[in-house]
Write a protein that holds these residues in place. Structure first.
Motif, PDB file in Angstrom:
ATOM      1  N   ARG A 177       0.828  -1.220   0.000  1.00  0.00           N
ATOM      2  CA  ARG A 177       0.000   0.000   0.000  1.00  0.00           C
ATOM      3  C   ARG A 177       0.856   1.262   0.000  1.00  0.00           C
ATOM      4  NH1 ARG A 177      -2.039   4.187  -0.049  1.00  0.00           N
ATOM      5  NH2 ARG A 177      -3.992   4.936   0.850  1.00  0.00           N
ATOM      6  N   HIS A 178       1.944   1.259   0.766  1.00  0.00           N
ATOM      7  CA  HIS A 178       2.775   2.459   0.890  1.00  0.00           C
ATOM      8  C   HIS A 178       4.154   2.306   0.261  1.00  0.00           C
ATOM      9  CE1 HIS A 178      -0.203   4.298   3.384  1.00  0.00           C
ATOM     10  NE2 HIS A 178      -0.053   3.464   4.379  1.00  0.00           N
ATOM     11  N   ALA A 179       4.403   1.188  -0.417  1.00  0.00           N
ATOM     12  CA  ALA A 179       5.754   0.906  -0.914  1.00  0.00           C
ATOM     13  C   ALA A 179       6.303   2.023  -1.789  1.00  0.00           C
ATOM     14  CB  ALA A 179       5.763  -0.415  -1.690  1.00  0.00           C
ATOM     15  N   HIS A 180       5.502   2.508  -2.738  1.00  0.00           N
ATOM     16  CA  HIS A 180       6.062   3.494  -3.656  1.00  0.00           C
ATOM     17  C   HIS A 180       6.348   4.824  -2.959  1.00  0.00           C
ATOM     18  CE1 HIS A 180       2.214   5.664  -4.413  1.00  0.00           C
ATOM     19  NE2 HIS A 180       2.958   6.587  -4.979  1.00  0.00           N
ATOM     20  N   HIS A 181       5.558   5.174  -1.929  1.00  0.00           N
ATOM     21  CA  HIS A 181       5.841   6.400  -1.195  1.00  0.00           C
ATOM     22  C   HIS A 181       7.138   6.285  -0.397  1.00  0.00           C
ATOM     23  CE1 HIS A 181       1.471   7.855  -1.454  1.00  0.00           C
ATOM     24  NE2 HIS A 181       2.236   8.732  -2.083  1.00  0.00           N
ATOM     25  N   TRP A 182       7.339   5.158   0.260  1.00  0.00           N
ATOM     26  CA  TRP A 182       8.587   4.972   1.002  1.00  0.00           C
ATOM     27  C   TRP A 182       9.788   5.058   0.070  1.00  0.00           C
ATOM     28  CZ3 TRP A 182       5.636   0.484   3.514  1.00  0.00           C
ATOM     29  CH2 TRP A 182       5.054   0.893   4.725  1.00  0.00           C
ATOM     30  N   LEU A 183       9.683   4.419  -1.084  1.00  0.00           N
ATOM     31  CA  LEU A 183      10.802   4.394  -2.020  1.00  0.00           C
ATOM     32  C   LEU A 183      11.047   5.768  -2.635  1.00  0.00           C
ATOM     33  CD1 LEU A 183      10.062   0.961  -3.729  1.00  0.00           C
ATOM     34  CD2 LEU A 183      11.915   1.469  -2.137  1.00  0.00           C
ATOM     35  N   ILE A 184       9.992   6.493  -2.965  1.00  0.00           N
ATOM     36  CA  ILE A 184      10.159   7.846  -3.512  1.00  0.00           C
ATOM     37  C   ILE A 184      10.841   8.751  -2.494  1.00  0.00           C
ATOM     38  CG2 ILE A 184       8.917   9.958  -4.123  1.00  0.00           C
ATOM     39  CD1 ILE A 184       6.868   8.202  -5.555  1.00  0.00           C
ATOM     40  N   LEU A 185      10.349   8.747  -1.272  1.00  0.00           N
ATOM     41  CA  LEU A 185      10.916   9.621  -0.244  1.00  0.00           C
ATOM     42  C   LEU A 185      12.357   9.240   0.065  1.00  0.00           C
ATOM     43  CD1 LEU A 185       7.806   9.846   2.116  1.00  0.00           C
ATOM     44  CD2 LEU A 185       8.671  11.625   0.576  1.00  0.00           C
ATOM     45  N   HIS A 186      12.641   7.945   0.052  1.00  0.00           N
ATOM     46  CA  HIS A 186      14.010   7.488   0.299  1.00  0.00           C
ATOM     47  C   HIS A 186      14.935   7.976  -0.817  1.00  0.00           C
ATOM     48  CE1 HIS A 186      16.939   5.064   2.401  1.00  0.00           C
ATOM     49  NE2 HIS A 186      17.279   4.461   1.268  1.00  0.00           N
ATOM     50  N   GLY A 187      14.453   7.894  -2.050  1.00  0.00           N
ATOM     51  CA  GLY A 187      15.257   8.352  -3.174  1.00  0.00           C
ATOM     52  C   GLY A 187      15.401   9.863  -3.226  1.00  0.00           C
ATOM     53  N   ARG A 188      14.378  10.570  -2.790  1.00  0.00           N
ATOM     54  CA  ARG A 188      14.401  12.029  -2.850  1.00  0.00           C
ATOM     55  C   ARG A 188      15.329  12.637  -1.799  1.00  0.00           C
ATOM     56  NH1 ARG A 188       8.580  14.308  -3.176  1.00  0.00           N
ATOM     57  NH2 ARG A 188       8.843  13.556  -5.319  1.00  0.00           N
ATOM     58  N   TYR A 189      15.379  12.012  -0.617  1.00  0.00           N
ATOM     59  CA  TYR A 189      16.104  12.643   0.491  1.00  0.00           C
ATOM     60  C   TYR A 189      17.341  11.881   0.980  1.00  0.00           C
ATOM     61  CZ  TYR A 189      11.924  15.507   0.608  1.00  0.00           C
ATOM     62  OH  TYR A 189      10.901  16.354   0.257  1.00  0.00           O
ATOM     63  N   ILE A 190      17.427  10.582   0.717  1.00  0.00           N
ATOM     64  CA  ILE A 190      18.570   9.795   1.207  1.00  0.00           C
ATOM     65  C   ILE A 190      19.368   9.190   0.047  1.00  0.00           C
ATOM     66  CG2 ILE A 190      19.319   7.844   2.620  1.00  0.00           C
ATOM     67  CD1 ILE A 190      18.222  10.153   4.261  1.00  0.00           C
ATOM     68  N   CYS A 191      18.735   8.362  -0.755  1.00  0.00           N
ATOM     69  CA  CYS A 191      19.428   7.685  -1.853  1.00  0.00           C
ATOM     70  C   CYS A 191      19.392   8.564  -3.095  1.00  0.00           C
ATOM     71  CB  CYS A 191      18.782   6.325  -2.114  1.00  0.00           C
ATOM     72  SG  CYS A 191      19.778   5.239  -3.158  1.00  0.00           S
TER      73      CYS A 191
END
Length: 214
Positions: A177-191
């Motif tokens: 349900r939230h996978a793409h949001h976690w991945l987007i935010l991780h890519g935007r701010y960390i990775c």
């Protein structure tokens, strides 16, 4: 290409994401399904920050398809001219607004096929709306997810369609349900693209990226 993470590691990756941010949300400002649809369409080749700045004055006057038609293409351009490709985007928003009024009673449809049939709406935009508004576990793969998926081994693939299927096939269902949001935010701010902040990464020990930064 980095190898796909195994099931136990995948479980732990998303357990950590969930613990850190139980209810991740998209960063595009919207008030209903229509404003979400338009905001996502406007965000193509633009930043969420830039779209939000433009739409804060737009939504009070055009938050339904009918109001958008009454505003008109030139009126819409005045609100969104700070966004890239604004003229083409304005044409598409007016066209899709007319279709919504004439064919869907002014409502945004909740099927992927119907959404993709609208001018300026592709699969990624449709998936964002399905996920954020109707809670469907649709995966909207953008450049951030594509990068994180391939670097980490969470969902590697040669193109966005393969990465989307990898998320659907390999991420445990309770996290989709939230996978793409976690991945987007991780890519935007960390990775991040040029210099990933591996030292601040909460999945550093689970990630398959060999060129980790200090």
């Amino acid at each position: 290409m980095v190898a796909q993470l195994d099931y136990p590691r995948m479980q732990e990756v998303f357990r950590r994401f969930s613990a850190a941010e139980p209810h991740p949300k998209g960063e595009l400002e919207h008030t209903n399904a229509f404003t979400l649809l338009v905001a996502v369409a406007l965000s193509a080749q633009a930043t969420d920050v830039g779209v939000n700045k433009a739409t804060r004055a737009l939504w009070p006057v055009a938050d339904t398809p009918q109001k958008m038609l009454e505003l008109g293409e030139e009126g819409l351009i005045e609100h969104i001219k700070s966004i890239g490709l604004y003229r083409n985007k304005a044409k598409n928003v007016i066209k899709l607004s007319r279709i919504l009024v004439e064919q869907y009673g002014g409502e945004v449809p909740s099927s992927r096929a119907a959404l993709i049939s609208l001018p300026g709406v592709g699969r990624k935009t449709a998936n964002v709306v399905l996920n954020m508004w109707w809670g469907h576990p649709a995966q909207a793969v953008d450049t951030h997810i594509f990068r994180v998926g391939n670097r980490s081994g969470i969902c590697p693939g040669k193109d966005v369609d393969v990465v989307e299927r990898a998320i659907e096939d390999n991420v445990p269902v309770e996290w989709q349900r939230h996978a793409h949001h976690w991945l987007i935010l991780h890519g935007r701010y960390i990775c991040t693209a040029r210099k990933p902040r591996c030292a601040d990464c909460l999945i550093r020990d689970l990630c398959g990226f060999e060129e980790k930064t200090e």
